[in-house]
Design an enzyme around this catalytic site. Structure first.
Site, PDB file in Angstrom:
ATOM      1  N   TYR A   1       0.855  -1.067  -0.162  1.00  0.00           N
ATOM      2  CA  TYR A   1      -0.026   0.140  -0.042  1.00  0.00           C
ATOM      3  C   TYR A   1       0.861   1.276  -0.004  1.00  0.00           C
ATOM      4  CZ  TYR A   1      -3.407   3.535   1.649  1.00  0.00           C
ATOM      5  OH  TYR A   1      -4.108   4.896   1.891  1.00  0.00           O
TER       6      TYR A   1
ATOM      7  N   GLU B   1      -3.234   7.687  -3.823  1.00  0.00           N
ATOM      8  CA  GLU B   1      -3.277   6.412  -3.206  1.00  0.00           C
ATOM      9  C   GLU B   1      -3.096   5.384  -4.297  1.00  0.00           C
ATOM     10  OE1 GLU B   1      -6.011   4.836   0.136  1.00  0.00           O
ATOM     11  OE2 GLU B   1      -6.905   4.032  -1.828  1.00  0.00           O
TER      12      GLU B   1
END
Length: 340
Positions: A59, A148
């Site tokens: 992530y 993101e």
């Protein structure tokens, strides 16, 4: 891969992201996904993309850390669908790095050293550093609040790929980026929010029963906090701004009255640039034109407050001078108390 394109997470768990192995299967799967809804969002588009041989998932995100007032890079070796659960239950698996300026980051030895703990392999480290630099450049150049990548996938060929991504732009900077404004998704906003924007109002729908009409974002937030503190629930955030145009009050009332859950309207005005008599005129216009049956609690203080209160009093309306009194009366009304 056939992937539903909706403005929410959890698509994989909802069965809206699927692997296919033929054109026939792709067509039938796409039809099935297009008939779905995910968390209330109807699927109207799908993305058809390459299926990757993923060996590991990370992530990666750049966002604003309001507590430290810095831009922060977040990296976790536990990427994928359950990142929110990991953040809540195993926060130690998530690493944070305070990002330097856009130009500094391109030559930052500190950043490279920090990334090496997550990407010890030199081949992956070089790719990760380039990706992070590009994320940071995008974040700053386009005035984002979030960039993101989830997952940032490691393939069998030792390539780092952004297998999925999300970008959030700062609404306050959209005017500087017309190319981004053109990408706005209408389904992201309610019809009331779109109408409010066109009328020059700041409006966000909420789930309570006390309609709020306030001037100034700070006072609007304080009003909602006060309602919650008193045990009530605000139905919306609505900032009519600093204008003294009675039409804005009429537009605001029209939007508030569409809410079937509304039990009372709380008007909280602190007049500076906004004149209390203009607000009073707008309230009276709205009452006459819209036939308002919902009770109202009105608090006026500031510029021309005495004139504004007199106008409303002569029309048979009750006006409070203290914010706490107005909030208390509004909350009591939602509980079956005496209507103002």
């Amino acid at each position: 891969m056939i992937k539903a394109q909706v403005l929410t997470g959890g698509r994989g768990k909802a069965g809206a992201i699927r692997v296919v192995s033929s054109q026939t299967e792709a067509e039938s799967t796409a039809r099935e996904i297009l008939a779905m809804s995910v968390k209330g969002f109807e699927v109207q588009q799908v993305l058809v993309t390459e299926c990757l041989d993923i060996r590991a998932e990370y992530y990666a995100a750049i966002t604003v850390d309001r507590e430290s007032r810095t831009t922060v890079l977040i990296i976790s070796a536990a990427g994928g669908m359950d990142i929110e659960e990991i953040a809540a239950k195993e926060p130690e698996k998530i690493r944070r790095f305070a990002m330097p300026g856009a130009e500094e980051s391109q030559n930052s030895e500190d950043l490279a050293q920090w990334l090496s703990a997550s990407f010890p392999d030199q081949t992956l480290l070089v790719q990760a550093a380039e990706i992070v630099q590009n994320m940071n450049r995008l974040f700053r150049d386009k005035d984002c609040s979030l960039v993101e990548i989830n997952p940032l996938a490691v393939t069998a060929q030792e390539r780092l790929i952004a297998a999925d991504a999300k970008i959030v732009f700062d609404d306050n900077a959209i005017a500087q980026h017309p190319e981004i404004a053109g990408l706005r998704n209408p389904e992201e906003y309610t019809a009331d929010e779109i109408e409010a924007k066109d009328a020059g109002l700041s409006f966000v729908s909420l789930s309570g029963e006390i309609g709020c009409m306030v001037n100034g974002a700070g006072l609007a937030m304080a009003t909602m906090d006060g309602i919650k503190l008193a045990g009530g629930r605000p139905a919306n955030f609505l900032d009519v701004g600093g204008s003294s145009n009675p039409q804005k009050v009429l537009d605001a009332m029209r939007i508030l009255l569409r809410n079937d859950q509304l039990k009372i309207i709380l008007v909280n005005i602190f007049g500076g640039i906004t004149r209390c008599d203009d607000v009073a005129q707008g309230i009276l216009m709205a009452r006459d034109k819209l036939g308002i049956a919902v009770p109202m609690v009105i608090r006026l203080i500031g510029t021309n407050e005495e004139k504004g209160r007199k106008m409303l009093s002569e029309a048979g309306m009750i006006v409070a001078s203290r914010m706490t009194d107005a909030i208390r009366d509004a909350v009591n009304c939602t509980r079956g108390g005496t209507q103002p």
